[in-house]
Design an enzyme around this catalytic site. Structure first.
Site, PDB file in Angstrom:
ATOM      1  N   GLU A  92       0.860  -1.183   0.000  1.00  0.00           N
ATOM      2  CA  GLU A  92       0.000   0.000   0.000  1.00  0.00           C
ATOM      3  C   GLU A  92       0.894   1.230   0.000  1.00  0.00           C
ATOM      4  O   GLU A  92       1.594   1.498   0.974  1.00  0.00           O
ATOM      5  CB  GLU A  92      -0.909   0.010   1.230  1.00  0.00           C
ATOM      6  CG  GLU A  92      -1.757   1.282   1.307  1.00  0.00           C
ATOM      7  CD  GLU A  92      -2.490   1.455   2.638  1.00  0.00           C
ATOM      8  OE1 GLU A  92      -2.761   0.451   3.332  1.00  0.00           O
ATOM      9  OE2 GLU A  92      -2.779   2.627   2.974  1.00  0.00           O
ATOM     10  N   ARG A 147       0.329  10.423  -0.010  1.00  0.00           N
ATOM     11  CA  ARG A 147       0.587  11.519   0.933  1.00  0.00           C
ATOM     12  C   ARG A 147       1.781  12.360   0.564  1.00  0.00           C
ATOM     13  O   ARG A 147       2.130  13.277   1.307  1.00  0.00           O
ATOM     14  CB  ARG A 147       0.845  10.953   2.340  1.00  0.00           C
ATOM     15  CG  ARG A 147      -0.336  10.275   2.924  1.00  0.00           C
ATOM     16  CD  ARG A 147      -0.059   9.918   4.357  1.00  0.00           C
ATOM     17  NE  ARG A 147      -0.943   8.855   4.746  1.00  0.00           N
ATOM     18  CZ  ARG A 147      -0.815   8.144   5.854  1.00  0.00           C
ATOM     19  NH1 ARG A 147       0.178   8.403   6.673  1.00  0.00           N
ATOM     20  NH2 ARG A 147      -1.662   7.194   6.127  1.00  0.00           N
ATOM     21  N   LYS A 169     -10.774  -2.153   6.469  1.00  0.00           N
ATOM     22  CA  LYS A 169      -9.623  -1.709   7.273  1.00  0.00           C
ATOM     23  C   LYS A 169     -10.187  -1.136   8.577  1.00  0.00           C
ATOM     24  O   LYS A 169     -11.112  -0.324   8.538  1.00  0.00           O
ATOM     25  CB  LYS A 169      -8.865  -0.647   6.472  1.00  0.00           C
ATOM     26  CG  LYS A 169      -7.879   0.195   7.254  1.00  0.00           C
ATOM     27  CD  LYS A 169      -7.035   1.018   6.298  1.00  0.00           C
ATOM     28  CE  LYS A 169      -6.410   2.210   6.996  1.00  0.00           C
ATOM     29  NZ  LYS A 169      -5.292   2.773   6.229  1.00  0.00           N
TER      30      LYS A 169
HETATM   31  C1  3PG Z   1      -0.975   5.372   8.707  1.00  0.00           C
HETATM   32  O1  3PG Z   1      -1.870   6.093   9.080  1.00  0.00           O
HETATM   33  O2  3PG Z   1       0.082   5.800   8.251  1.00  0.00           O
HETATM   34  C2  3PG Z   1      -1.189   3.913   8.783  1.00  0.00           C
HETATM   35  O3  3PG Z   1      -2.343   3.614   9.449  1.00  0.00           O
HETATM   36  C3  3PG Z   1      -0.029   3.240   9.422  1.00  0.00           C
HETATM   37  O4  3PG Z   1      -0.023   3.540  10.753  1.00  0.00           O
HETATM   38  P1  3PG Z   1       1.264   3.178  11.603  1.00  0.00           P
HETATM   39  O5  3PG Z   1       2.337   4.130  11.174  1.00  0.00           O
HETATM   40  O6  3PG Z   1       0.812   3.415  13.025  1.00  0.00           O
HETATM   41  O7  3PG Z   1       1.607   1.750  11.333  1.00  0.00           O
END
Ligand code: 3PG
Length: 217
Positions: free
Chosen positions: A50, A54, A138
């Site tokens: 994934e 961003r 999710k």
């Molecule tokens: C995110 O929001 O980047 C994902 O949910 C991953 O979260 P994490 O960095 O807590 O694993």
């Protein structure tokens, strides 16, 4: 180029769970990291990636990985709008992940043919997603939204729903999530730490991927 021609055959998001217990949530700041990082993950046995939408290079990174690393199954994370869905398809993504769920996003994914793993955090959101035919969801942000007790609570009213908890999960806590009957896989960013990416420590990322691949309580 037509988006339909650009994308390989559609997949069912539940089929993603057949490739291992962890889906890495990846933030790519430098385009030159994309391909070696993806190869490092694949080498460690992690094929489902994934890539979050961003960063300014996210779409280019998805396109490059889809072209250069055929073993990788590339998905777009952080989908929020129909425009994001279109861009993800054009970049060669085979599935999408969203932090939450809206009917508009669900419709766009259905209309454009992008399988969606939508985020939910409450029973009402589970019901909304189920109404639209989605039952692999999710659970986000997993730790902040109630973690394991919440997932156990959701199992009663929603026995057919399977979850991918994501957010605040680590290599240490993932086995406890994966032990739940309604958890198919976990998501997390711990496989691709910023420091290892910046250092170009691809062997280190392969090692983290290998360890994640072996997690199944
Ligand atoms: C995110 O929001 O980047 C994902 O949910 C991953 O979260 P994490 O960095 O807590 O694993």
């Amino acid at each position: 180029m037509s988006t339909m021609n650009a994308a390989p055959s559609p997949l069912n998001t539940r089929s993603l769970t057949a490739h291992g217990p962890v889906i890495p949530v990846i933030v790519i700041h430098r385009l030159e990291h994309a391909v070696p990082m993806a190869r490092a993950l694949v080498d460690g046995g992690v094929r489902v990636l994934e890539i979050t939408l961003r960063t300014p290079v996210a779409l280019q990174a998805m396109r490059l990985i889809a072209q250069e690393v055929p073993q990788a199954i590339v998905g777009a994370g952080t989908l929020r709008t129909p425009g994001d869905v279109e861009a993800a398809l054009e970049a060669g993504c085979r599935f999408g992940v969203s932090p939450g769920y809206t009917a508009a996003l669900g419709r766009a994914c259905r209309d454009m043919g992008l399988p969606l793993l939508p985020g939910v955090a409450t029973a009402s959101e589970v019901m909304t997603a189920c109404d639209d035919g989605l039952d692999f969801l999710k659970f986000f942000p997993a730790s902040a939204a109630g973690g394991i007790p919440m997932l156990k609570s959701l199992a009663g009213p929603f026995p057919e729903v399977s979850f991918c908890p994501t957010g605040g999960i680590s290599a240490q806590t993932a086995p406890q999530f994966l032990a739940l009957p309604n958890v198919a896989v976990c998501g997390g960013s711990w496989l691709t730490p910023h420091e290892l990416m910046e250092a170009g420590d691809w062997a280190g990322i392969t090692q983290l991927a290998r360890e994640a691949s072996a997690l199944r309580a």
